[in-house]
Design an enzyme around this catalytic site. Structure first.
Site, mmCIF file in Angstrom:
data_model
loop_
_atom_site.group_PDB
_atom_site.id
_atom_site.type_symbol
_atom_site.label_atom_id
_atom_site.label_comp_id
_atom_site.label_asym_id
_atom_site.label_seq_id
_atom_site.Cartn_x
_atom_site.Cartn_y
_atom_site.Cartn_z
ATOM 1 N N SER A 1 34.714 42.336 38.179
ATOM 2 C CA SER A 1 33.329 41.994 37.878
ATOM 3 C C SER A 1 33.122 41.985 36.365
ATOM 4 O O SER A 1 33.785 41.232 35.656
ATOM 5 C CB SER A 1 32.371 42.955 38.593
ATOM 6 O OG SER A 1 31.048 42.473 38.532
ATOM 7 N N GLU B 1 35.322 34.199 40.657
ATOM 8 C CA GLU B 1 34.502 34.780 41.718
ATOM 9 C C GLU B 1 33.138 35.083 41.125
ATOM 10 O O GLU B 1 32.966 35.105 39.908
ATOM 11 C CB GLU B 1 35.158 36.055 42.272
ATOM 12 C CG GLU B 1 35.355 37.176 41.266
ATOM 13 C CD GLU B 1 34.126 38.075 41.061
ATOM 14 O OE1 GLU B 1 33.283 38.166 41.987
ATOM 15 O OE2 GLU B 1 34.005 38.675 39.986
ATOM 16 N N HIS C 1 33.528 40.284 45.032
ATOM 17 C CA HIS C 1 32.683 41.410 45.434
ATOM 18 C C HIS C 1 32.707 41.540 46.961
ATOM 19 O O HIS C 1 31.708 41.292 47.653
ATOM 20 C CB HIS C 1 31.263 41.203 44.918
ATOM 21 C CG HIS C 1 31.141 41.335 43.434
ATOM 22 N ND1 HIS C 1 31.703 40.420 42.561
ATOM 23 C CD2 HIS C 1 30.535 42.281 42.658
ATOM 24 C CE1 HIS C 1 31.424 40.795 41.325
ATOM 25 N NE2 HIS C 1 30.723 41.915 41.353
#
Length: 347
Positions: free
Chosen positions: A142, A246, A316
């Site tokens: 992330s 992502e 995630h």
């Protein structure tokens, strides 16, 4: 300040970085690939909080317990449990924890307790010379994409995009960790398919965008964070690379905008292959309608005529791959998989 306001501010700050005097600065030229030292049970692992603060002390306790359960001795950063607003301490404190862990000869790997926001603020403060002299594992995902990108761009060090310390250490993630770090396998990343009570499998399916195979070095991570680094010296060269992406909580029009940024900066036109993981909670909001994620990827990726697929177990999600940023891989877009071609640790 919400997440999107922060990203906008980070992008502005990144655009000003080339004009600022920064600590630990090295030339922006791409570096040769640098492998981290191997990791074994019994080694000391450093836990740091380089981005957002954790919600409560229990999540920090869980991160420590998970590392101990994996077989490590744990050392926490001096500001591991810090807080300054939404951040885990000041920029200088968080950067100091990272620099200290890299400099500490007794620490063999660094695990980030969580992501969130704020990692990009540290990039001018990292001591890249010390990192280069002490190559070791860095694990997180992330917002940690900012650290992966900058460290790889500045030093060539292979780092690892995968589960954070306070995340879910379920059986799949533990197996990934053990195979990557303890067994040091030349991993094949192929989605885990579960039929359940369905006639044909539905979960964890990959979808080919353009078929074929490609070889190259993995770069990428969270799309929002990468796009916010545009125009800064903290992005790696995309030439001939396999790009993986992502994201989470972004409406399709925002995904469109960020892919447009990568296109306009020339990054997409340079890559040799493309992997899109999961875009969790990326539903259209209210309005006049929306493009689908499939249409957006077709608009930006299909014209490149390179091997590409979507749906990889990256992002995630509860069960996720641990992938080496900077590792040499072969992508097979027809089977929806990729595999390591070379070791990613020092022998």
């Amino acid at each position: 300040m919400n997440r999107r306001q922060f990203i906008g501010n980070a992008a502005l700050a990144a655009s000003l970085l080339p004009f600022a005097g920064v600590a630990g600065t090295v030339e922006a030229a791409p570096r040769r690939r640098l492998l981290p030292v191997a990791l074994d049970k019994g080694d000391r692992v450093g836990l740091v909080s380089p981005s957002s603060a954790s919600d409560d002390s229990f999540s920090l306790q869980l991160a420590r317990e998970a590392m101990e359960a994996l077989g490590f001795e744990v050392k926490t950063g001096a500001h591991f449990a810090g807080r300054r607003g939404y951040l885990a301490g000041s920029d200088a404190e968080r950067a100091d924890d990272l620099n200290t862990m890299f400099a500490d000869k007794t620490v063999k790997a660094i695990v980030c307790t969580r992501g969130g926001s704020g990692g990009a603020r540290l990039l001018p403060l990292l001591d890249y010379e010390t990192i280069r002299r002490n190559p070791k594992t860095l694990l997180g995902y992330s917002d940690i994409t900012a650290l992966h990108s900058a460290i790889h761009a500045k030093t060539g060090l292979v780092t690892f995009h995968g589960q954070i310390g306070s995340g879910s250490w379920n059986a799949f993630n533990v197996d990934q960790f053990q195979r990557v770090f303890f067994k040091r396998e030349l991993m094949e990343y192929r989605n885990k398919i579960e039929l359940g009570d369905e006639l044909v499998p539905r979960r964890n399916r990959t979808i080919t965008i353009t078929g074929g195979k490609a070889r190259g070095e993995l770069v990428g991570g969270n799309l929002t964070v990468l796009a916010a680094l545009a125009g800064s010296p903290f992005l790696p060269d995309f030439g001939g690379k396999i790009l993986f992406l992502e994201d989470v909580g972004e409406a399709p029009y925002r995904i469109d905008r960020m892919l447009s940024t990568l296109k306009l900066m020339g990054a997409l036109d340079k890559i040799a292959g493309f992997i899109f993981g999961e875009c969790t909670d990326c539903k259209p909001g209210d309005g006049y309608g929306s493009l689908t994620l499939e249409q957006i990827l077709d608009d930006y990726i299909k014209p490149l005529q390179i091997p590409a697929y979507r749906g990889a177990m990256i992002g995630h999600i509860r069960e996720q791959f641990i992938v080496p940023v900077g590792g040499q891989v072969e992508l097979d877009a027809d089977t929806g998989s990729f595999r390591l071609l070379e070791p990613v640790f020092q022998s």
